[in-house]
Design a protein around this motif. Structure first.
Motif, PDB file in Angstrom:
ATOM      1  N   ALA A   1       0.826  -1.203   0.000  1.00  0.00           N
ATOM      2  CA  ALA A   1       0.000   0.000   0.000  1.00  0.00           C
ATOM      3  C   ALA A   1       0.865   1.260   0.000  1.00  0.00           C
ATOM      4  O   ALA A   1       0.560   2.239  -0.696  1.00  0.00           O
ATOM      5  CB  ALA A   1      -0.928  -0.005   1.208  1.00  0.00           C
ATOM      6  N   THR A   2       1.951   1.258   0.775  1.00  0.00           N
ATOM      7  CA  THR A   2       2.845   2.417   0.828  1.00  0.00           C
ATOM      8  C   THR A   2       3.506   2.655  -0.519  1.00  0.00           C
ATOM      9  O   THR A   2       3.624   3.802  -0.981  1.00  0.00           O
ATOM     10  CB  THR A   2       3.921   2.218   1.906  1.00  0.00           C
ATOM     11  OG1 THR A   2       3.281   2.003   3.172  1.00  0.00           O
ATOM     12  CG2 THR A   2       4.829   3.438   2.014  1.00  0.00           C
ATOM     13  N   ALA A   3       3.959   1.592  -1.170  1.00  0.00           N
ATOM     14  CA  ALA A   3       4.591   1.717  -2.482  1.00  0.00           C
ATOM     15  C   ALA A   3       3.619   2.299  -3.507  1.00  0.00           C
ATOM     16  O   ALA A   3       3.984   3.162  -4.325  1.00  0.00           O
ATOM     17  CB  ALA A   3       5.101   0.355  -2.949  1.00  0.00           C
ATOM     18  N   VAL A   4       2.373   1.847  -3.468  1.00  0.00           N
ATOM     19  CA  VAL A   4       1.369   2.349  -4.401  1.00  0.00           C
ATOM     20  C   VAL A   4       1.042   3.812  -4.095  1.00  0.00           C
ATOM     21  O   VAL A   4       0.895   4.635  -5.009  1.00  0.00           O
ATOM     22  CB  VAL A   4       0.112   1.469  -4.349  1.00  0.00           C
ATOM     23  CG1 VAL A   4      -1.007   2.075  -5.197  1.00  0.00           C
ATOM     24  CG2 VAL A   4       0.424   0.055  -4.836  1.00  0.00           C
ATOM     25  N   ALA A   5       0.932   4.165  -2.812  1.00  0.00           N
ATOM     26  CA  ALA A   5       0.683   5.557  -2.437  1.00  0.00           C
ATOM     27  C   ALA A   5       1.832   6.454  -2.887  1.00  0.00           C
ATOM     28  O   ALA A   5       1.618   7.591  -3.329  1.00  0.00           O
ATOM     29  CB  ALA A   5       0.486   5.666  -0.923  1.00  0.00           C
ATOM     30  N   LEU A   6       3.060   5.952  -2.780  1.00  0.00           N
ATOM     31  CA  LEU A   6       4.221   6.701  -3.254  1.00  0.00           C
ATOM     32  C   LEU A   6       4.136   6.931  -4.764  1.00  0.00           C
ATOM     33  O   LEU A   6       4.491   8.018  -5.264  1.00  0.00           O
ATOM     34  CB  LEU A   6       5.504   5.938  -2.908  1.00  0.00           C
ATOM     35  CG  LEU A   6       6.819   6.560  -3.389  1.00  0.00           C
ATOM     36  CD1 LEU A   6       7.019   7.947  -2.787  1.00  0.00           C
ATOM     37  CD2 LEU A   6       7.997   5.651  -3.040  1.00  0.00           C
ATOM     38  N   ALA A   7       3.654   5.937  -5.494  1.00  0.00           N
ATOM     39  CA  ALA A   7       3.471   6.094  -6.939  1.00  0.00           C
ATOM     40  C   ALA A   7       2.473   7.212  -7.235  1.00  0.00           C
ATOM     41  O   ALA A   7       2.622   7.943  -8.228  1.00  0.00           O
ATOM     42  CB  ALA A   7       2.994   4.782  -7.557  1.00  0.00           C
TER      43      ALA A   7
END
Length: 404
Positions: free
Chosen positions: A377-383
């Motif tokens: 979820a964090t990686a996607v939010a960073l994207a």
């Protein structure tokens, strides 16, 4: 742009639009409690019964693209009425499915037919209220829609107890007929036929939108932001009742508190967008969402298991998306330059795809605990943040009237 005060016709039109979107969302959440009982009623395994949910999502994806194309060519009001009628028919047929394989096929059709409201609602609201008030209206719509995943499963569980798995489908059919009838009788008077805000030709199809970097900025950031939240929500029940050793009531607390914070943010988004500008609100909300996930990831890596801390981080995430969600979706529709239906279809398809891929990526590691779903979820939010940082925002003021 000078806006007239809301009138009764606007309120009635908004109610019809909101009811249409809610019934499509309820197609999953109202049926959800009945899924575990399907193998006993229709045969097959519990794993097979999960395909009943997946088929609806796959059908929705096909319907989004199809209605996006149709909406660029035909009257959106007619398409919305027809889609609800077909959704009602599919729901009725589903209630009499003889086996699990038949139900899976019917659910695919049901999802496809029920996707039209998600495609047409943003453009209709924009036409109905104008750009200056569309963000606030989308915030109200998002608040209403967010209640469906919280309340529909409760209603579905009650319907299952009193009448069996078929009752949820029968209720969906009845409600869809009621909404379709209301649209048929009054939709032509209440809903705008075409966009009343001339922003472009709307020609060129999906390919033109996918080559538009401004549209991609808002579409991708919206898809990644909401997708990250859904990845966490989809994985949270298994993590909380499994590795964390909590019960389902802990997830209910997490969900209810998160939805409440989202509603607060979405309610404030219209006023804050007017006061500070849509760009600042989108950027600030996206950063707030990412901050909540980073805090939760660090806590998980350190071995944290406390429900209050998890809920606190979730509140930050939900507030961030509540603030950025309505203006983000509105800007994506505006950036489609008159191609509202295709633009909205691509945004929703991006959200579904992001949530599905992210959930699948985290699923093999779900037994480890909180870290895998939070990391994804964090990686996607960073994207989502990177989409705002890399892709351009500025273009003609007649296309983007909010930031004055």
């Amino acid at each position: 742009m000078t806006q007239n005060p809301p009138n009764p016709k606007q309120h009635l039109a908004f109610i019809l639009i909101a009811a249409s979107t809610v019934i499509a969302i309820a197609g999953t959440d109202l049926v959800l409690p009945a899924v575990p009982s399907l193998p006993q009623a229709l045969g097959g395994s519990i794993e097979r019964s999960q395909i009943v949910l997946a088929a609806y999502v796959f059908g929705t994806s096909v319907g989004l693209v199809s209605f996006g194309e149709l909406g660029a060519r035909y009257d959106r009001r007619l398409l919305l009425t027809v889609s609800l009628g077909l959704f009602a028919a599919a729901s009725l047929v589903a209630a009499f499915a003889p086996d699990i394989e038949s139900l899976i096929a019917i659910r695919f059709a049901q999802g496809a037919f029920g996707s039209a409201p998600a495609v047409f609602a943003p453009g209709l609201i924009r036409s109905l209220y104008g750009d200056a008030k569309a963000v606030g209206a989308l915030g109200r719509l998002g608040s209403i829609e967010s209640l469906t995943p919280a309340l529909a499963p409760i209603a579905g569980a009650y319907l299952l107890a009193v009448g069996g798995w078929q009752v949820s489908f029968l209720l969906l059919a009845a409600l869809s007929v009621a909404i379709a009838t209301a649209l048929q009788m009054s939709g032509a008077l209440l809903l705008p036929r075409e966009s009343q805000i001339e922003t472009g030709t709307g020609n060129g199809g999906y390919g033109k939108l996918l080559k538009n970097p401004v549209f991609l900025r808002y579409a991708l950031s919206q898809a990644f932001s909401l997708g990250s939240l859904l990845i966490f929500v989809f994985g949270a029940p298994a993590v909380m009742t499994g590795p964390l050793g909590l019960d389902l009531s802990a997830f209910i607390v997490l969900q209810v508190s998160g939805i409440s914070m989202f509603i607060l943010g979405a309610t404030l988004s219209g006023r804050l967008s007017t006061a500070f500008g849509a760009e600042r609100l989108i950027s600030g909300g996206t950063l707030l969402l990412l901050t909540g996930f980073i805090a939760l990831l660090l806590y998980a890596v350190l071995g944290g298991r406390s429900l209050p801390v998890i809920v606190a981080c979730s509140l930050i995430v939900n507030l961030g998306f509540g603030l950025r969600g309505p203006p983000g979706f509105h800007q994506a529709v505006v950036a489609s330059r008159g191609d509202d239906a295709r633009g909205a279809a691509l945004v929703v398809l991006g959200i579904l795809g992001t949530a599905g891929i992210g959930t699948a990526a985290a699923a093999p590691f779900i037994s480890i605990g909180l870290v895998p779903i939070t990391a994804v979820a964090t990686a996607v939010a960073l994207a989502g943040c990177l989409s705002l940082a890399v892709l351009p925002a500025r273009f003609d003021e007649t296309i983007m009237p909010l930031d004055r």
